[in-house]
Write a protein that holds these residues in place. Sequence first.
Motif, PDB file in Angstrom:
ATOM      1  N   SER A 267      29.371   2.883  -4.094  1.00  0.00           N
ATOM      2  CA  SER A 267      30.515   3.197  -4.953  1.00  0.00           C
ATOM      3  C   SER A 267      30.917   4.658  -4.901  1.00  0.00           C
ATOM      4  O   SER A 267      31.971   5.019  -5.439  1.00  0.00           O
ATOM      5  CB  SER A 267      30.204   2.812  -6.400  1.00  0.00           C
ATOM      6  OG  SER A 267      29.264   3.710  -6.971  1.00  0.00           O
ATOM      7  N   GLY A 268      30.100   5.520  -4.296  1.00  0.00           N
ATOM      8  CA  GLY A 268      30.390   6.950  -4.385  1.00  0.00           C
ATOM      9  C   GLY A 268      30.299   7.386  -5.833  1.00  0.00           C
ATOM     10  O   GLY A 268      29.273   7.207  -6.493  1.00  0.00           O
ATOM     11  N   GLN A 269      31.378   7.936  -6.353  1.00  0.00           N
ATOM     12  CA  GLN A 269      31.444   8.313  -7.766  1.00  0.00           C
ATOM     13  C   GLN A 269      32.282   7.339  -8.592  1.00  0.00           C
ATOM     14  O   GLN A 269      32.509   7.556  -9.779  1.00  0.00           O
ATOM     15  CB  GLN A 269      32.029   9.726  -7.901  1.00  0.00           C
ATOM     16  CG  GLN A 269      31.195  10.796  -7.229  1.00  0.00           C
ATOM     17  CD  GLN A 269      29.816  10.920  -7.838  1.00  0.00           C
ATOM     18  OE1 GLN A 269      29.655  11.139  -9.039  1.00  0.00           O
ATOM     19  NE2 GLN A 269      28.788  10.773  -7.005  1.00  0.00           N
TER      20      GLN A 269
ATOM     21  N   ARG B 153      34.289  16.455 -10.669  1.00  0.00           N
ATOM     22  CA  ARG B 153      35.372  16.266  -9.711  1.00  0.00           C
ATOM     23  C   ARG B 153      35.065  15.002  -8.924  1.00  0.00           C
ATOM     24  O   ARG B 153      33.979  14.433  -9.080  1.00  0.00           O
ATOM     25  CB  ARG B 153      35.490  17.489  -8.803  1.00  0.00           C
ATOM     26  CG  ARG B 153      34.244  17.764  -7.984  1.00  0.00           C
ATOM     27  CD  ARG B 153      34.163  19.218  -7.537  1.00  0.00           C
ATOM     28  NE  ARG B 153      33.107  19.453  -6.554  1.00  0.00           N
ATOM     29  CZ  ARG B 153      31.815  19.512  -6.844  1.00  0.00           C
ATOM     30  NH1 ARG B 153      31.399  19.347  -8.092  1.00  0.00           N
ATOM     31  NH2 ARG B 153      30.937  19.739  -5.894  1.00  0.00           N
ATOM     32  N   PRO B 154      35.981  14.544  -8.064  1.00  0.00           N
ATOM     33  CA  PRO B 154      35.734  13.300  -7.332  1.00  0.00           C
ATOM     34  C   PRO B 154      34.462  13.305  -6.503  1.00  0.00           C
ATOM     35  O   PRO B 154      33.874  12.251  -6.275  1.00  0.00           O
ATOM     36  CB  PRO B 154      36.979  13.180  -6.446  1.00  0.00           C
ATOM     37  CG  PRO B 154      38.056  13.879  -7.206  1.00  0.00           C
ATOM     38  CD  PRO B 154      37.378  15.012  -7.894  1.00  0.00           C
ATOM     39  N   GLU B 155      34.016  14.485  -6.052  1.00  0.00           N
ATOM     40  CA  GLU B 155      32.793  14.549  -5.251  1.00  0.00           C
ATOM     41  C   GLU B 155      31.527  14.457  -6.095  1.00  0.00           C
ATOM     42  O   GLU B 155      30.458  14.103  -5.573  1.00  0.00           O
ATOM     43  CB  GLU B 155      32.761  15.844  -4.438  1.00  0.00           C
ATOM     44  CG  GLU B 155      33.880  15.981  -3.426  1.00  0.00           C
ATOM     45  CD  GLU B 155      35.182  16.468  -4.036  1.00  0.00           C
ATOM     46  OE1 GLU B 155      36.198  16.477  -3.322  1.00  0.00           O
ATOM     47  OE2 GLU B 155      35.189  16.841  -5.223  1.00  0.00           O
TER      48      GLU B 155
ATOM     49  N   TYR C 248      37.240  13.263 -13.015  1.00  0.00           N
ATOM     50  CA  TYR C 248      37.539  12.357 -11.906  1.00  0.00           C
ATOM     51  C   TYR C 248      38.559  11.352 -12.405  1.00  0.00           C
ATOM     52  O   TYR C 248      38.235  10.451 -13.197  1.00  0.00           O
ATOM     53  CB  TYR C 248      36.269  11.676 -11.417  1.00  0.00           C
ATOM     54  CG  TYR C 248      36.460  10.751 -10.224  1.00  0.00           C
ATOM     55  CD1 TYR C 248      37.596  10.837  -9.417  1.00  0.00           C
ATOM     56  CD2 TYR C 248      35.507   9.797  -9.892  1.00  0.00           C
ATOM     57  CE1 TYR C 248      37.772  10.001  -8.328  1.00  0.00           C
ATOM     58  CE2 TYR C 248      35.668   8.960  -8.795  1.00  0.00           C
ATOM     59  CZ  TYR C 248      36.810   9.070  -8.024  1.00  0.00           C
ATOM     60  OH  TYR C 248      36.983   8.245  -6.943  1.00  0.00           O
ATOM     61  N   PHE C 249      39.788  11.476 -11.941  1.00  0.00           N
ATOM     62  CA  PHE C 249      40.907  10.646 -12.387  1.00  0.00           C
ATOM     63  C   PHE C 249      42.051  10.912 -11.423  1.00  0.00           C
ATOM     64  O   PHE C 249      41.916  11.676 -10.460  1.00  0.00           O
ATOM     65  CB  PHE C 249      41.312  11.026 -13.818  1.00  0.00           C
ATOM     66  CG  PHE C 249      41.703  12.476 -13.943  1.00  0.00           C
ATOM     67  CD1 PHE C 249      43.026  12.879 -13.853  1.00  0.00           C
ATOM     68  CD2 PHE C 249      40.734  13.461 -14.099  1.00  0.00           C
ATOM     69  CE1 PHE C 249      43.387  14.214 -13.919  1.00  0.00           C
ATOM     70  CE2 PHE C 249      41.071  14.803 -14.177  1.00  0.00           C
ATOM     71  CZ  PHE C 249      42.403  15.183 -14.083  1.00  0.00           C
TER      72      PHE C 249
ATOM     73  N   LEU D 290      33.045  27.602  -7.615  1.00  0.00           N
ATOM     74  CA  LEU D 290      31.747  27.000  -7.946  1.00  0.00           C
ATOM     75  C   LEU D 290      31.464  25.789  -7.066  1.00  0.00           C
ATOM     76  O   LEU D 290      30.317  25.548  -6.669  1.00  0.00           O
ATOM     77  CB  LEU D 290      31.722  26.611  -9.424  1.00  0.00           C
ATOM     78  CG  LEU D 290      31.827  27.779 -10.414  1.00  0.00           C
ATOM     79  CD1 LEU D 290      31.885  27.275 -11.857  1.00  0.00           C
ATOM     80  CD2 LEU D 290      30.664  28.748 -10.237  1.00  0.00           C
ATOM     81  N   GLY D 291      32.495  25.029  -6.747  1.00  0.00           N
ATOM     82  CA  GLY D 291      32.305  23.896  -5.854  1.00  0.00           C
ATOM     83  C   GLY D 291      31.872  24.326  -4.463  1.00  0.00           C
ATOM     84  O   GLY D 291      31.008  23.697  -3.846  1.00  0.00           O
TER      85      GLY D 291
END
Length: 598
Positions: free
Chosen positions: A70-72, A480-482, A503-504, A527-528
């Motif tokens: 599913s990932g995230q 975030r999505p990651e 995440y949206f 930061l990412g």
Amino acid sequence: MSAVETATAADTATAAATATTRPATRAATRLRRIRVQRSDAFAALGFTVLAVYVMGNQWRQPATGYLTGSGQDQRMWEWFFALAAHSITHLDNPLGTLLQNYPQGVNLMANTSMFGVSVPLAPVTLLFGPTVTWTLVLTFGLASTAYAWYWFLGRYAVQSRAAAAVGGLFCGFAPALISHANGHPNFVVLPLLPLILACVIRLAHGAGTRTALVLGLLVAMQIALGEEPLLITAVTFAVFALAYFASRPRFAVTAVRNATKPLLIAAAIALVLTAGPLWWQFFGPQSYRFIDHGPMGNDLKALLQFPRQSVGGNVSPGQNVAINGTEENAYFGWPLLALALASAIWLRRLALARAAAVTVVVMCVVSLGAELTIGRNGTGVTLPWSWLERLPLFESVLETRFAMGAIPAIALLLALTVDRAIREKATRVPWAVAFALALVPLIPLPLTTVQRAPAPDFFADGTWRSYVDDGSVVTVPLPRPEDARALTWQVEADFGFPLAGGYFVGPVGPEKKAKYGPEDRPTALLLGSVQKSGTVPEVTEQMRAQAHADLMYWRADVVVLPNGENQRALRRTVQALLGSEPQRVDDVWVWDVRPAAR
């Protein structure tokens, strides 16, 4: 005469005969009806058992399991389910929230929130948690979709329940649905689609206002489950209807005359029921105009290879040409396509079979995108999607998903073939062998699940309350999505604080073009990148000023660094940005920024 017409004539004859039979014959008829009902029960039980088998690893740990494919996405969906229950108990607006992407918020109607299941299952979520709801929804989706198509095929296409069961089995457990079961329940919970088609068919045959009312309600319910599958189904049925009526225009005129007024009534009912949510989706806060995914067509090999999570894919894996693990929308395998072609040739005199064959070809071609790609290599051949993608609504749909429109068409060919083979005994053995060769490789394997790490004690034990007033929590890095773990931590804290980031799907820029995740702030990007590289940058005064401005934008109360990848580099970076040492609180590093961010 088509299979539908044959079945209708048979039903009429049976009804007339039953009305004039002797008591003994009526008793025999009642016994046959009991057997029919028993076959329906067996089909429902079989589909349910298979759905539990596919989701078996998740059911072994229904409150803590995490689907690795599913990932995230599982975190995002669990957040949607938990928020729906939270909104009901707190009487909050279910269509929008500030709890994610603070202070801009999230338009939940513009995301795949699936109110059609999250709201009815809110008691389950409140009692057992969103992961149980997630597991239940996926299991129910697979089984109910299979049964709904079994019912539809048995009522409108074939006379044999075994034939209908074969078609329903393929519709509910096709490679695309197994792939989406990793993380996209909106493409798994699809039982309303065949019911919608049944209503449309009835209207074309002269059904009245009552059917139009039911259709309007079903469409409104499907919008609450997922709009994209509804669009794909509408396109698929339009292709099928054009192909079906091409050789019988007189029937087409009658069908259009019968259905036009009731369809308008149904559309009006659906619009009245969904007008408010749809307005919020397209014009409310954090709405967007379109989302550009870039080229997302199927590779030609995706039509011919076996899916990754299947017997065939395990024994004979092909080239990895899928967008990701949740988007194996074709992967029919060459034996099944060969079987479908053979079925279409054998049944060529049936209008239903001819229309189904045309539909399979059209939907597969549309799914290939704007340029034909073979083995991830472009060919320069322009395909129909290059024109379709310019149309409203189509521009926001992943073209790869249109291959799902071929699923019920293939299922119809399979069901019609089984139905005829049962009547023609001489053909049973060769067709049985052909079906085994085509379908056995597509038998799904149980989805892989792992035990997820628990939430940090700082959130799970409620320590965060000492650091949050009326501002947001900024995790390092931001969700975030990651990496959307913070959404799960927020659920554990019963939505006691809003989160910066998330995440949206939301808008960015003056064009209101959509993207996954929030509009990027410089500090969030920094930061990412530090988490990804593990390298501490040289922090300048400009970067410190930007961090202060971003904290003010987020109205931050506390910055929290949990355990994770490259934690030391992240701690040193944040320390340099804020100019202060963190505190070790429970199992996280904390910077109390309430005075600085005001």
